[in-house]
Design a protein around this motif. Structure first.
Motif, PDB file in Angstrom:
ATOM      1  N   TYR A  20       0.847  -1.351   0.029  1.00 17.98           N
ATOM      2  CA  TYR A  20       0.063   0.036  -0.085  1.00 17.98           C
ATOM      3  C   TYR A  20       0.705   1.311   0.039  1.00 17.98           C
ATOM      4  CZ  TYR A  20      -3.349   3.594   1.406  1.00 17.98           C
ATOM      5  OH  TYR A  20      -4.056   4.794   1.471  1.00 17.98           O
ATOM      6  N   ASP A  21       2.096   1.208   0.776  1.00 22.26           N
ATOM      7  CA  ASP A  21       2.932   2.467   0.666  1.00 22.26           C
ATOM      8  C   ASP A  21       3.412   2.699  -0.626  1.00 22.26           C
ATOM      9  OD1 ASP A  21       4.809   4.227   2.334  1.00 22.26           O
ATOM     10  OD2 ASP A  21       6.186   2.910   1.010  1.00 22.26           O
ATOM     11  N   ARG A  22       3.732   1.505  -1.350  1.00 18.31           N
ATOM     12  CA  ARG A  22       4.470   1.742  -2.661  1.00 18.31           C
ATOM     13  C   ARG A  22       3.324   2.326  -3.543  1.00 18.31           C
ATOM     14  NH1 ARG A  22       8.617   3.103  -3.170  1.00 18.31           N
ATOM     15  NH2 ARG A  22       7.905   3.841  -1.135  1.00 18.31           N
ATOM     16  N   TYR A  23       2.040   1.776  -3.571  1.00 16.51           N
ATOM     17  CA  TYR A  23       0.826   2.306  -4.236  1.00 16.51           C
ATOM     18  C   TYR A  23       0.658   3.701  -4.051  1.00 16.51           C
ATOM     19  CZ  TYR A  23      -4.077   3.407  -4.970  1.00 16.51           C
ATOM     20  OH  TYR A  23      -5.105   4.214  -5.354  1.00 16.51           O
ATOM     21  N   VAL A  24       0.731   4.098  -2.920  1.00 16.40           N
ATOM     22  CA  VAL A  24       0.577   5.756  -2.476  1.00 16.40           C
ATOM     23  C   VAL A  24       1.662   6.351  -3.167  1.00 16.40           C
ATOM     24  CG1 VAL A  24       0.389   7.414  -0.814  1.00 16.40           C
ATOM     25  CG2 VAL A  24      -0.823   5.271  -0.337  1.00 16.40           C
ATOM     26  N   ALA A  25       2.994   5.969  -3.138  1.00 18.93           N
ATOM     27  CA  ALA A  25       4.018   6.588  -3.474  1.00 18.93           C
ATOM     28  C   ALA A  25       4.238   6.847  -4.873  1.00 18.93           C
ATOM     29  CB  ALA A  25       5.370   5.721  -3.035  1.00 18.93           C
ATOM     30  N   LEU A  30       2.064  13.150  -4.691  1.00 15.68           N
ATOM     31  CA  LEU A  30       1.692  14.325  -4.300  1.00 15.68           C
ATOM     32  C   LEU A  30       1.242  14.453  -2.713  1.00 15.68           C
ATOM     33  CD1 LEU A  30       0.918  16.690  -7.528  1.00 15.68           C
ATOM     34  CD2 LEU A  30       3.199  16.512  -6.323  1.00 15.68           C
ATOM     35  N   HIS A  31       0.328  13.539  -2.776  1.00 14.46           N
ATOM     36  CA  HIS A  31      -0.344  13.296  -1.524  1.00 14.46           C
ATOM     37  C   HIS A  31       0.375  12.310  -0.553  1.00 14.46           C
ATOM     38  CE1 HIS A  31      -3.455  14.651  -4.329  1.00 14.46           C
ATOM     39  NE2 HIS A  31      -4.055  15.208  -3.273  1.00 14.46           N
ATOM     40  N   TYR A  32       1.342  11.664  -0.777  1.00 20.64           N
ATOM     41  CA  TYR A  32       2.087  10.513  -0.143  1.00 20.64           C
ATOM     42  C   TYR A  32       2.325  11.322   1.275  1.00 20.64           C
ATOM     43  CZ  TYR A  32       5.559   7.368   1.726  1.00 20.64           C
ATOM     44  OH  TYR A  32       5.924   6.302   2.321  1.00 20.64           O
ATOM     45  N   PRO A  33       3.126  12.568   1.533  1.00 19.88           N
ATOM     46  CA  PRO A  33       3.072  12.808   2.961  1.00 19.88           C
ATOM     47  C   PRO A  33       1.891  13.303   3.712  1.00 19.88           C
ATOM     48  CG  PRO A  33       4.375  14.297   1.280  1.00 19.88           C
ATOM     49  CD  PRO A  33       3.297  13.358   0.534  1.00 19.88           C
ATOM     50  N   LYS A 120      -2.597  -1.668  -9.690  1.00 19.45           N
ATOM     51  CA  LYS A 120      -2.976  -0.336  -9.872  1.00 19.45           C
ATOM     52  C   LYS A 120      -1.408   0.336 -10.182  1.00 19.45           C
ATOM     53  CE  LYS A 120      -7.213   0.473  -8.911  1.00 19.45           C
ATOM     54  NZ  LYS A 120      -8.093   1.410  -9.778  1.00 19.45           N
ATOM     55  N   ILE A 121      -0.253  -0.128  -9.444  1.00 15.93           N
ATOM     56  CA  ILE A 121       1.072   0.405  -9.529  1.00 15.93           C
ATOM     57  C   ILE A 121       1.336   0.177 -10.956  1.00 15.93           C
ATOM     58  CG2 ILE A 121       3.314  -0.213  -8.935  1.00 15.93           C
ATOM     59  CD1 ILE A 121       2.402  -0.531  -6.106  1.00 15.93           C
ATOM     60  N   ILE A 122       1.315  -1.098 -11.711  1.00 22.34           N
ATOM     61  CA  ILE A 122       1.650  -1.351 -12.671  1.00 22.34           C
ATOM     62  C   ILE A 122       1.132  -0.716 -14.071  1.00 22.34           C
ATOM     63  CG2 ILE A 122       1.771  -3.252 -14.435  1.00 22.34           C
ATOM     64  CD1 ILE A 122       2.267  -5.101 -12.222  1.00 22.34           C
ATOM     65  N   SER A 123      -0.230  -0.387 -13.786  1.00 20.77           N
ATOM     66  CA  SER A 123      -1.128   0.279 -14.459  1.00 20.77           C
ATOM     67  C   SER A 123      -0.867   1.813 -14.770  1.00 20.77           C
ATOM     68  CB  SER A 123      -2.502   0.286 -14.321  1.00 20.77           C
ATOM     69  OG  SER A 123      -3.427   0.989 -14.951  1.00 20.77           O
ATOM     70  N   THR A 124      -0.278   2.367 -13.744  1.00 23.35           N
ATOM     71  CA  THR A 124       0.498   3.792 -13.422  1.00 23.35           C
ATOM     72  C   THR A 124       1.504   3.880 -14.194  1.00 23.35           C
ATOM     73  OG1 THR A 124      -1.064   4.025 -11.534  1.00 23.35           O
ATOM     74  CG2 THR A 124       0.683   5.594 -11.734  1.00 23.35           C
ATOM     75  N   ILE A 125       2.404   2.754 -13.867  1.00 23.64           N
ATOM     76  CA  ILE A 125       3.933   2.993 -14.511  1.00 23.64           C
ATOM     77  C   ILE A 125       3.812   2.706 -15.673  1.00 23.64           C
ATOM     78  CG2 ILE A 125       5.947   1.580 -14.451  1.00 23.64           C
ATOM     79  CD1 ILE A 125       5.551   0.979 -11.705  1.00 23.64           C
ATOM     80  N   ALA A 137      10.672   3.243 -11.609  1.00 25.25           N
ATOM     81  CA  ALA A 137       9.479   3.185 -10.737  1.00 25.25           C
ATOM     82  C   ALA A 137       9.479   1.497 -10.416  1.00 25.25           C
ATOM     83  CB  ALA A 137       8.238   3.606 -11.353  1.00 25.25           C
ATOM     84  N   PHE A 138       9.753   0.488 -11.516  1.00 27.44           N
ATOM     85  CA  PHE A 138       9.461  -0.797 -11.181  1.00 27.44           C
ATOM     86  C   PHE A 138      10.809  -1.049 -10.314  1.00 27.44           C
ATOM     87  CE2 PHE A 138       7.137  -1.282 -15.601  1.00 27.44           C
ATOM     88  CZ  PHE A 138       6.190  -1.994 -14.716  1.00 27.44           C
ATOM     89  N   SER A 139      11.911  -0.501 -10.304  1.00 27.64           N
ATOM     90  CA  SER A 139      12.965  -0.989  -9.636  1.00 27.64           C
ATOM     91  C   SER A 139      12.825  -0.720  -8.095  1.00 27.64           C
ATOM     92  CB  SER A 139      14.219  -0.241 -10.010  1.00 27.64           C
ATOM     93  OG  SER A 139      14.180   1.012  -9.452  1.00 27.64           O
ATOM     94  N   THR A 140      12.039   0.347  -7.725  1.00 27.95           N
ATOM     95  CA  THR A 140      11.557   0.677  -6.598  1.00 27.95           C
ATOM     96  C   THR A 140      10.399  -0.495  -5.781  1.00 27.95           C
ATOM     97  OG1 THR A 140       9.711   1.930  -6.900  1.00 27.95           O
ATOM     98  CG2 THR A 140      11.609   2.987  -6.952  1.00 27.95           C
ATOM     99  N   CYS A 141       9.983  -1.153  -6.690  1.00 24.59           N
ATOM    100  CA  CYS A 141       9.274  -2.264  -5.937  1.00 24.59           C
ATOM    101  C   CYS A 141       9.619  -3.609  -6.385  1.00 24.59           C
ATOM    102  CB  CYS A 141       7.813  -2.210  -7.123  1.00 24.59           C
ATOM    103  SG  CYS A 141       6.813  -0.824  -7.191  1.00 24.59           S
ATOM    104  N   SER A 142      10.856  -3.816  -6.940  1.00 24.24           N
ATOM    105  CA  SER A 142      11.534  -5.278  -7.112  1.00 24.24           C
ATOM    106  C   SER A 142      11.875  -5.888  -5.918  1.00 24.24           C
ATOM    107  CB  SER A 142      12.581  -5.045  -8.160  1.00 24.24           C
ATOM    108  OG  SER A 142      13.621  -4.288  -7.553  1.00 24.24           O
ATOM    109  N   SER A 143      12.281  -5.293  -4.879  1.00 26.38           N
ATOM    110  CA  SER A 143      12.787  -6.015  -3.831  1.00 26.38           C
ATOM    111  C   SER A 143      11.543  -6.476  -2.971  1.00 26.38           C
ATOM    112  CB  SER A 143      13.641  -4.936  -2.704  1.00 26.38           C
ATOM    113  OG  SER A 143      12.851  -3.883  -2.756  1.00 26.38           O
TER     114      SER A 143
END
Length: 208
Positions: A20-25, A30-33, A120-125, A137-143
């Motif tokens: 969920y954190d990755r989804y928001v980021a 802009l709304h992440y914080p 949702k993340i993949i659709s946005t990326i 963006a993909f690399s931030t989710c890979s781990s």
């Protein structure tokens, strides 16, 4: 067994929270914080830790009502639910149904939440204008994805397989992934993407 089950449940929910954190980021940067503020993070962390405690304590207590009339040595590395149920003599139907129900709620549930987040993340990326932006963006989710596949894949197969199709050797092999392999690789998977850690390793190994 009780502590193992509670910690395993907490891990499932923490991985869902991280998704969920990755989804928001990525989807709402802009709304992440505002969304992932300190109060929300603390609430999610505490919720992940305590959400499965009552159920897993109850599942462990069910073991005390089983009859063990033969050997008391399980063919496994640790005291897990499936090998203990297999060791019991008498009717274990209630224990098996409880195990499957708990697995669906506390393992499959978070896993589907993770799938929903990443869809949702993949659709946005894929809508990003540049290939470099998509790759970053993909690399931030890979781990996180790697840990999810190792942990949920082995855990789901272990606990959702029917009793008739169980093999002690296969169960022991699968348990290695979610008890030893995944925790062992977690520090490397997560921290080797950190620039400060990479710089410190290069300094330690004298790599320019």
């Amino acid at each position: 067994m009780c502590f193992f089950l509670m910690l395993g449940t907490a891990e499932c929910f923490l991985l869902a929270v991280m998704a969920y954190d990755r989804y928001v980021a990525i989807c709402n940067p802009l709304h992440y914080p505002l969304i992932m503020n300190q109060k929300t993070c603390i609430q999610m962390a505490i919720g992940s830790w305590i959400s499965g405690m009552p159920v897993q304590i109850g599942q462990t207590c069910q073991i005390f009502f089983l009859n063990f009339c033969n050997s008391n040595k399980i063919n496994h590395f640790f005291c897990d639910v499936p090998p203990v149920i297999k060791l019991a003599c008498g009717d274990t139907f209630v224990n098996e149904v409880t195990m499957y129900a708990v697995t669906v709620v506390f393992v499959a549930g978070p896993f589907f939440l993770i799938l929903a987040s990443y869809s949702k993340i993949i659709s946005t990326i894929l809508k990003f204008p540049t290939a470099k932006g998509r790759a970053k963006a993909f690399s931030t989710c890979s781990s996180h994805l790697l840990v999810v596949l190792l942990f949920f894949g082995s855990g789901t197969i272990t606990y959702l397989r029917p009793k008739s199709g169980r093999s002690a050797e296969v169960d022991k092999l699968l348990s290695l992934f979610y008890t030893i392999v995944t925790p062992m690789f977690n520090p490397m998977i997560y921290t080797l993407r950190n620039k400060d850690v990479i710089a410190a390793l290069r300094k330690l190994l004298y790599i320019k």
